[in-house]
Motif scaffolding. Structure first.
Motif, PDB file in Angstrom:
ATOM      1  N   VAL A  12       0.812  -1.219   0.000  1.00  0.00           N
ATOM      2  CA  VAL A  12       0.000   0.000   0.000  1.00  0.00           C
ATOM      3  C   VAL A  12       0.848   1.271   0.000  1.00  0.00           C
ATOM      4  O   VAL A  12       0.578   2.204  -0.768  1.00  0.00           O
ATOM      5  CB  VAL A  12      -0.979  -0.020   1.193  1.00  0.00           C
ATOM      6  N   PRO A  13       1.892   1.407   0.833  1.00  0.00           N
ATOM      7  CA  PRO A  13       2.693   2.640   0.779  1.00  0.00           C
ATOM      8  C   PRO A  13       3.315   2.898  -0.583  1.00  0.00           C
ATOM      9  O   PRO A  13       3.352   4.040  -1.054  1.00  0.00           O
ATOM     10  CB  PRO A  13       3.765   2.406   1.854  1.00  0.00           C
ATOM     11  N   ALA A  14       3.794   1.833  -1.238  1.00  0.00           N
ATOM     12  CA  ALA A  14       4.395   2.012  -2.559  1.00  0.00           C
ATOM     13  C   ALA A  14       3.362   2.472  -3.578  1.00  0.00           C
ATOM     14  O   ALA A  14       3.614   3.378  -4.382  1.00  0.00           O
ATOM     15  CB  ALA A  14       5.050   0.711  -3.011  1.00  0.00           C
ATOM     16  N   TRP A  15       2.165   1.858  -3.546  1.00  0.00           N
ATOM     17  CA  TRP A  15       1.120   2.268  -4.473  1.00  0.00           C
ATOM     18  C   TRP A  15       0.647   3.691  -4.181  1.00  0.00           C
ATOM     19  O   TRP A  15       0.379   4.473  -5.117  1.00  0.00           O
ATOM     20  CB  TRP A  15      -0.059   1.302  -4.393  1.00  0.00           C
ATOM     21  N   ALA A  16       0.552   4.048  -2.920  1.00  0.00           N
ATOM     22  CA  ALA A  16       0.143   5.414  -2.570  1.00  0.00           C
ATOM     23  C   ALA A  16       1.179   6.434  -3.047  1.00  0.00           C
ATOM     24  O   ALA A  16       0.829   7.498  -3.580  1.00  0.00           O
ATOM     25  CB  ALA A  16      -0.057   5.525  -1.055  1.00  0.00           C
ATOM     26  N   TRP A  17       2.444   6.117  -2.859  1.00  0.00           N
ATOM     27  CA  TRP A  17       3.511   7.003  -3.330  1.00  0.00           C
ATOM     28  C   TRP A  17       3.457   7.159  -4.851  1.00  0.00           C
ATOM     29  O   TRP A  17       3.595   8.258  -5.393  1.00  0.00           O
ATOM     30  CB  TRP A  17       4.859   6.445  -2.895  1.00  0.00           C
ATOM     31  N   LEU A  18       3.253   6.034  -5.548  1.00  0.00           N
ATOM     32  CA  LEU A  18       3.196   6.065  -7.008  1.00  0.00           C
ATOM     33  C   LEU A  18       2.002   6.890  -7.502  1.00  0.00           C
ATOM     34  O   LEU A  18       2.139   7.700  -8.431  1.00  0.00           O
ATOM     35  CB  LEU A  18       3.106   4.638  -7.544  1.00  0.00           C
ATOM     36  N   LEU A  19       0.860   6.701  -6.879  1.00  0.00           N
ATOM     37  CA  LEU A  19      -0.331   7.436  -7.303  1.00  0.00           C
ATOM     38  C   LEU A  19      -0.213   8.929  -6.996  1.00  0.00           C
ATOM     39  O   LEU A  19      -0.604   9.776  -7.805  1.00  0.00           O
ATOM     40  CB  LEU A  19      -1.570   6.857  -6.615  1.00  0.00           C
ATOM     41  N   LEU A  20       0.360   9.248  -5.846  1.00  0.00           N
ATOM     42  CA  LEU A  20       0.408  10.638  -5.406  1.00  0.00           C
ATOM     43  C   LEU A  20       1.461  11.445  -6.152  1.00  0.00           C
ATOM     44  O   LEU A  20       1.221  12.604  -6.513  1.00  0.00           O
ATOM     45  CB  LEU A  20       0.661  10.687  -3.896  1.00  0.00           C
ATOM     46  N   PHE A  21       2.621  10.849  -6.383  1.00  0.00           N
ATOM     47  CA  PHE A  21       3.729  11.620  -6.933  1.00  0.00           C
ATOM     48  C   PHE A  21       4.053  11.291  -8.387  1.00  0.00           C
ATOM     49  O   PHE A  21       4.969  11.899  -8.952  1.00  0.00           O
ATOM     50  CB  PHE A  21       4.985  11.409  -6.080  1.00  0.00           C
ATOM     51  N   PHE A  22       3.321  10.358  -9.009  1.00  0.00           N
ATOM     52  CA  PHE A  22       3.558  10.077 -10.424  1.00  0.00           C
ATOM     53  C   PHE A  22       2.263  10.143 -11.236  1.00  0.00           C
ATOM     54  O   PHE A  22       2.158  10.934 -12.177  1.00  0.00           O
ATOM     55  CB  PHE A  22       4.212   8.706 -10.598  1.00  0.00           C
ATOM     56  N   VAL A  23       1.291   9.322 -10.872  1.00  0.00           N
ATOM     57  CA  VAL A  23       0.072   9.257 -11.668  1.00  0.00           C
ATOM     58  C   VAL A  23      -0.682  10.584 -11.617  1.00  0.00           C
ATOM     59  O   VAL A  23      -1.108  11.114 -12.658  1.00  0.00           O
ATOM     60  CB  VAL A  23      -0.822   8.098 -11.178  1.00  0.00           C
ATOM     61  N   ALA A  24      -0.844  11.149 -10.423  1.00  0.00           N
ATOM     62  CA  ALA A  24      -1.581  12.406 -10.295  1.00  0.00           C
ATOM     63  C   ALA A  24      -0.891  13.564 -11.024  1.00  0.00           C
ATOM     64  O   ALA A  24      -1.553  14.307 -11.766  1.00  0.00           O
ATOM     65  CB  ALA A  24      -1.793  12.743  -8.818  1.00  0.00           C
ATOM     66  N   PRO A  25       0.429  13.783 -10.877  1.00  0.00           N
ATOM     67  CA  PRO A  25       1.063  14.867 -11.642  1.00  0.00           C
ATOM     68  C   PRO A  25       0.987  14.681 -13.146  1.00  0.00           C
ATOM     69  O   PRO A  25       0.760  15.643 -13.884  1.00  0.00           O
ATOM     70  CB  PRO A  25       2.521  14.843 -11.150  1.00  0.00           C
ATOM     71  N   VAL A  26       1.174  13.438 -13.624  1.00  0.00           N
ATOM     72  CA  VAL A  26       1.088  13.194 -15.058  1.00  0.00           C
ATOM     73  C   VAL A  26      -0.328  13.457 -15.560  1.00  0.00           C
ATOM     74  O   VAL A  26      -0.527  14.051 -16.638  1.00  0.00           O
ATOM     75  CB  VAL A  26       1.536  11.758 -15.393  1.00  0.00           C
TER      76      VAL A  26
END
Length: 313
Positions: A12-26
Motif C-alpha cells: 500500500v505505501p508504494a502504491w500510494a507514493w506512485l499514485l500521489l507523486f507520479f500518476v496524479a502529476p502526469v
C-alpha cells in the motif's frame, strides 16, 4: 488468505507514493495540455478543451528542437553503452573481488557532487580560455581557442559524463551474475573468447543492458540543465522548452503539451528500438532454441528403417 492480505498491505505505501507523486502529476499535465493561456497574467484555463497546443508544439519552430533532443538522447545513450560496457566487463571479470568495492565507489563519486556543479565544471573545461584549450594550443593541436562551448557536441559530452554511472552499475551487476562457471564451461566446449562473450555473457546480461539503457535514455531526454549550461542556442533540447514555458512564458498549457509529446517520443523510441532488436536477434534465438525429443535426423532414420519392414510384413 491472511498471507496475501498481509502482502497487499505491505504494498500500500508504494502504491500510494506512485499514485500521489507520479500518476496524479502526469494526469494534471495531460489535463492542462488541452487548455490554453487565458491572458497575460494567467497560466492556464481548461474551460475550452482543444488540441491546439499540440498543433503549436509540433510547429516547425519547436519540431527542430525535438529532433535535436532525440539525436542527443540516442547518441548519448549509445556512447554511454560503448564506454560503460568495457568498464563494467573489466570490473566484473578482470578485477579481484577485494578491489571491486573501491571501483564501484569511484564510479559513484560524481553523484556526491551536485548535478549543476558537475555540469558547470565542464563549462570551465570546454571554455575557449580554459585549461584544455590552452594545453591543446600549446602542443600544436589547435591553432586557435577551443570552439566546443555552446554546441551540440558539448551537450553530448556533458550528458555522457553525467549519466555514464547509470549505465556502468547495471551492466556490472549483470556481468557479475553470469559468473565464471558458465564462461569456463563455454571455453571447455571449444568456444573462444568472442564466441563466449556473444553467445553466453551478452545474452545472460540482457536484463542489465535493458536497465542501463532505460536509466540513461529516459532522464537524458528530459535533461535541460546540461543543454542550458553547455548547449546554448545550438544545443537546445525539449526539456528547456518545457521549463521555459512553465517558468518564463507562464504558458502551462503549451508546456504541458510539449511534456506529453516528449513522453510519447520517449515511449515510441523505446518501442521501435525493442522491435528492431527483436527482429535482429531472431535468427540467433532460432539457432539457439532448445528442442526436447529426438533430433529430426534420428526421426527420419527411424522412419526409413521401419518402412521396409512394414512392406515385407
Amino acid at each position: 488468505m491472511r498471507s496475501r492480505s498481509a502482502g497487499a498491505a505491505l504494498a500500500v505505501p508504494a502504491w500510494a507514493w506512485l499514485l500521489l507523486f507520479f500518476v496524479a502529476p502526469v494526469a494534471m499535465v495531460v489535463w492542462f495540455s488541452f487548455g490554453y493561456k487565458p491572458g497575460i497574467f494567467g497560466t492556464h484555463a481548461n474551460d475550452i478543451l482543444s488540441f491546439d497546443r499540440y498543433v503549436e508544439a509540433v510547429s516547425p519552430t519547436f519540431f527542430a528542437t525535438f529532433q535535436n533532443t532525440l539525436w542527443v538522447g540516442v547518441l548519448g545513450t549509445v556512447l554511454c553503452f560503448l564506454i560503460g560496457a568495457p568498464v563494467a566487463y573489466w570490473m566484473a571479470f578482470k578485477v579481484r573481488p577485494s578491489r571491486r568495492g573501491i571501483l564501484i565507489a569511484l564510479v559513484l563519486v560524481p553523484f556526491w557532487t551536485n548535478f549543476l556543479v558537475r555540469t558547470i565544471g565542464w563549462q570551465v573545461i570546454l571554455a575557449p580560455e580554459g585549461w584544455l584549450s590552452t594545453v591543446l594550443q600549446s602542443i600544436g593541436v589547435l591553432d586557435g581557442p577551443l570552439a566546443l562551448m555552446y554546441t551540440r557536441t558539448a551537450v553530448v559530452i556533458g550528458v555522457v559524463y553525467n549519466y555514464l554511472p547509470l549505465m556502468i552499475l547495471p551492466l556490472f551487476v549483470a556481468f557479475d551474475r553470469v559468473g565464471p562457471a558458465l564462461r569456463e564451461a563455454s571455453k571447455d566446449l571449444g568456444a573462444g573468447k568472442w564466441t563466449t562473450f556473444f553467445r553466453v555473457t551478452l545474452p545472460l546480461s540482457q536484463p542489465g543492458i535493458i536497465a542501463g539503457v532505460l536509466l540513461v535514455f529516459i532522464p537524458l531526454m528530459g535533461d535541460y540543465i546540461t543543454a542550458t549550461v553547455l548547449g546554448g542556442a545550438q544545443g537546445n533540447m525539449a526539456g528547456q522548452l518545457v521549463a521555459s514555458q512553465f517558468q518564463t512564458a507562464q504558458n502551462w498549457a503549451l508546456g504541458s503539451a510539449m511534456a506529453v509529446l516528449l513522453m510519447l517520443v520517449i515511449m515510441l523510441t523505446i518501442g521501435i528500438a525493442a522491435v528492431i532488436i527483436w527482429l535482429v536477434t531472431m535468427p540467433f534465438r532460432v539457432q539457439n532454441r532448445l528442442v526436447l525429443g529426438p533430433a529430426p535426423e534420428t526421426v527420419r532414420a527411424d522412419a526409413a528403417t521401419k518402412a521396409p519392414a512394414e512392406v515385407a510384413s
